[in-house]
Enzyme design. Sequence first.
Site, PDB file in Angstrom:
ATOM      1  N   TYR A   1       0.808  -1.211   0.000  1.00  0.00           N
ATOM      2  CA  TYR A   1       0.000   0.000   0.000  1.00  0.00           C
ATOM      3  C   TYR A   1       0.846   1.268   0.000  1.00  0.00           C
ATOM      4  O   TYR A   1       0.404   2.312  -0.459  1.00  0.00           O
ATOM      5  CB  TYR A   1      -0.932   0.018   1.221  1.00  0.00           C
ATOM      6  CG  TYR A   1      -2.226  -0.714   1.014  1.00  0.00           C
ATOM      7  CD1 TYR A   1      -2.236  -2.080   0.783  1.00  0.00           C
ATOM      8  CD2 TYR A   1      -3.446  -0.046   1.060  1.00  0.00           C
ATOM      9  CE1 TYR A   1      -3.428  -2.759   0.613  1.00  0.00           C
ATOM     10  CE2 TYR A   1      -4.638  -0.715   0.886  1.00  0.00           C
ATOM     11  CZ  TYR A   1      -4.628  -2.073   0.667  1.00  0.00           C
ATOM     12  OH  TYR A   1      -5.812  -2.737   0.493  1.00  0.00           O
TER      13      TYR A   1
ATOM     14  N   LYS B   1       3.764 -15.199   2.232  1.00  0.00           N
ATOM     15  CA  LYS B   1       4.147 -16.043   1.100  1.00  0.00           C
ATOM     16  C   LYS B   1       5.665 -16.215   1.130  1.00  0.00           C
ATOM     17  O   LYS B   1       6.385 -15.743   0.243  1.00  0.00           O
ATOM     18  CB  LYS B   1       3.680 -15.407  -0.216  1.00  0.00           C
ATOM     19  CG  LYS B   1       2.179 -15.532  -0.467  1.00  0.00           C
ATOM     20  CD  LYS B   1       1.758 -16.919  -0.931  1.00  0.00           C
ATOM     21  CE  LYS B   1       2.192 -17.168  -2.360  1.00  0.00           C
ATOM     22  NZ  LYS B   1       1.818 -18.562  -2.781  1.00  0.00           N
TER      23      LYS B   1
ATOM     24  N   ASP C   1      -2.108 -18.005   0.611  1.00  0.00           N
ATOM     25  CA  ASP C   1      -3.093 -18.614  -0.294  1.00  0.00           C
ATOM     26  C   ASP C   1      -3.748 -19.824   0.367  1.00  0.00           C
ATOM     27  O   ASP C   1      -4.959 -20.025   0.280  1.00  0.00           O
ATOM     28  CB  ASP C   1      -2.460 -18.980  -1.648  1.00  0.00           C
ATOM     29  CG  ASP C   1      -1.224 -19.865  -1.523  1.00  0.00           C
ATOM     30  OD1 ASP C   1      -0.629 -19.935  -0.424  1.00  0.00           O
ATOM     31  OD2 ASP C   1      -0.841 -20.485  -2.541  1.00  0.00           O
TER      32      ASP C   1
ATOM     33  N   ASP D   1      -6.079  -7.356   3.709  1.00  0.00           N
ATOM     34  CA  ASP D   1      -7.226  -6.754   3.023  1.00  0.00           C
ATOM     35  C   ASP D   1      -8.098  -7.856   2.436  1.00  0.00           C
ATOM     36  O   ASP D   1      -9.315  -7.869   2.595  1.00  0.00           O
ATOM     37  CB  ASP D   1      -6.717  -5.817   1.910  1.00  0.00           C
ATOM     38  CG  ASP D   1      -7.848  -5.111   1.192  1.00  0.00           C
ATOM     39  OD1 ASP D   1      -8.795  -4.656   1.863  1.00  0.00           O
ATOM     40  OD2 ASP D   1      -7.792  -5.026  -0.053  1.00  0.00           O
TER      41      ASP D   1
ATOM     42  N   ASP E   1     -11.900  -9.577   3.983  1.00  0.00           N
ATOM     43  CA  ASP E   1     -13.154  -9.615   3.213  1.00  0.00           C
ATOM     44  C   ASP E   1     -13.697 -11.036   3.175  1.00  0.00           C
ATOM     45  O   ASP E   1     -14.898 -11.275   3.311  1.00  0.00           O
ATOM     46  CB  ASP E   1     -12.926  -9.141   1.759  1.00  0.00           C
ATOM     47  CG  ASP E   1     -13.351  -7.689   1.558  1.00  0.00           C
ATOM     48  OD1 ASP E   1     -13.147  -6.876   2.478  1.00  0.00           O
ATOM     49  OD2 ASP E   1     -13.878  -7.369   0.468  1.00  0.00           O
TER      50      ASP E   1
HETATM   51  C1  IPM Z   1     -10.374  -1.800   3.556  1.00  0.00           C
HETATM   52  C2  IPM Z   1     -10.639  -1.135   2.227  1.00  0.00           C
HETATM   53  C3  IPM Z   1      -9.537  -0.123   1.957  1.00  0.00           C
HETATM   54  C4  IPM Z   1      -8.235  -0.897   1.825  1.00  0.00           C
HETATM   55  C5  IPM Z   1      -9.767   0.799   0.766  1.00  0.00           C
HETATM   56  C6  IPM Z   1     -11.080   1.542   0.840  1.00  0.00           C
HETATM   57  C7  IPM Z   1      -8.629   1.784   0.590  1.00  0.00           C
HETATM   58  O1  IPM Z   1     -10.756  -2.096   1.233  1.00  0.00           O
HETATM   59  O2  IPM Z   1     -10.286  -1.071   4.569  1.00  0.00           O
HETATM   60  O3  IPM Z   1     -10.263  -3.025   3.598  1.00  0.00           O
HETATM   61  O4  IPM Z   1      -7.908  -1.399   0.748  1.00  0.00           O
HETATM   62  O5  IPM Z   1      -7.530  -1.003   2.828  1.00  0.00           O
HETATM   63 MG    MG Z   2     -10.707  -4.110   1.962  1.00  0.00          MG
END
Ligand code: IPM
Ligand code: MG
Length: 370
Positions: free
Chosen positions: A143, A194, A227, A251, A255
């Site tokens: 990032y 990884k 992975d 990230d 999710d």
């Molecule tokens: C998260 C989001 C952010 C990230 C975006 C909105 C920049 O996806 O907080 O997981 O990638 O960190």
């Molecule tokens: Mg995210």
Amino acid sequence: MPANKKLLILPGDGIGPEVMAEVRRMVDWFDRRQAVSFDVEEDLVGGAAIDGHGAPLADATMEKAMAADAVLLGAVGGPKWDDLPFDQKPERGLLRLRKEMDLYANLRPAICFDALVEASTLKPEVVSGLDIMIVRELTGGLYFGEPRGIEELPDGTRRGVNTQVYTTPEIERVARVAFELARKRSGRLCSAEKANVMETGVLWRQEVTRVHAAEFTDVELTHMYADNCAMQLVRNPKQFDVIVTDNMFGDMLSDEAGMLTGSLGMLPSASLGDPDETGRRQSLYEPVHGTAPDIAGQGKANPLAMMLSFAMMLRYSLDLDADADLVETAVKNVLDAGTRTADIAAPGAETVSTAAMGEAVLAELDKLAA
Ligand code: IPM
Ligand code: MG
């Protein structure tokens, strides 16, 4: 009575303002109870700040964030700002907050409430009782690594570059946070990278192993390729307790973990810096879900991730564990009673609006505190 806590509220874009409105009501509820009271300031971030202040995060807003006891953020981004140059996008506002406040430890708990077992796309026996914590490194890695950019090559084609970079101190400090959490939970930590293809992964594994041997031998440490970790999270998520991983893998894995709980609309998060001499730490709380432009402004969004983020603030920034428990219990009871926003409703079942869900949680808080 203790001094007022300074809160900076940044609703942001999309469904951010709608879910934040429910948190404002929760702030008022705690104010009325007088156990803790808040000085609330509200400001712009993301696309709203681009429109209102000409940048995704104004310097004055950054200063307010640094001075606050905690920052609450809704969500940033949206189609309206998609074509802006990269360094002016709404997301830069959030990334600037994370970087300048040095919020290196991002705690993303994934808890499957019993009432929502059926809302997950996974089999009930796979997710029921799930309670895991992903600790995502938040201020390093891909990032923020340099060099980065898109350049024109002599032959007219282009080249895009991002850099994955980690140093010993960056790995150590986030590993410590994860070990401490594991110690308070079941005593198990899984570190994901990884190391089979990336030098940063090799370093990550070595440094985590060293911190473990030096300071946390009472915690059981395992390593997993990221992975494989993604696969294991859907195969058998309950094998995990705390997972620590880098910014990019975190990230993605968070999710994925979100869907185990039924909906991303349920997932809160805390982003923490180091405590100073007085014990005060920079902190920001935000739901893991994004701006959901498809339902923004319709009163359909689930405010629970935002409300649970407020609970995390009570716990991690204000040391009000009992009050955090109260909010979490209220949410659980509301779900047990069958109240559902669309994202967590069974097909054909009755759903409530964002505001009605917020109201239900507040009514439950009233009952619990009576
Ligand atoms: C998260 C989001 C952010 C990230 C975006 C909105 C920049 O996806 O907080 O997981 O990638 O960190
Ligand atoms: Mg995210």
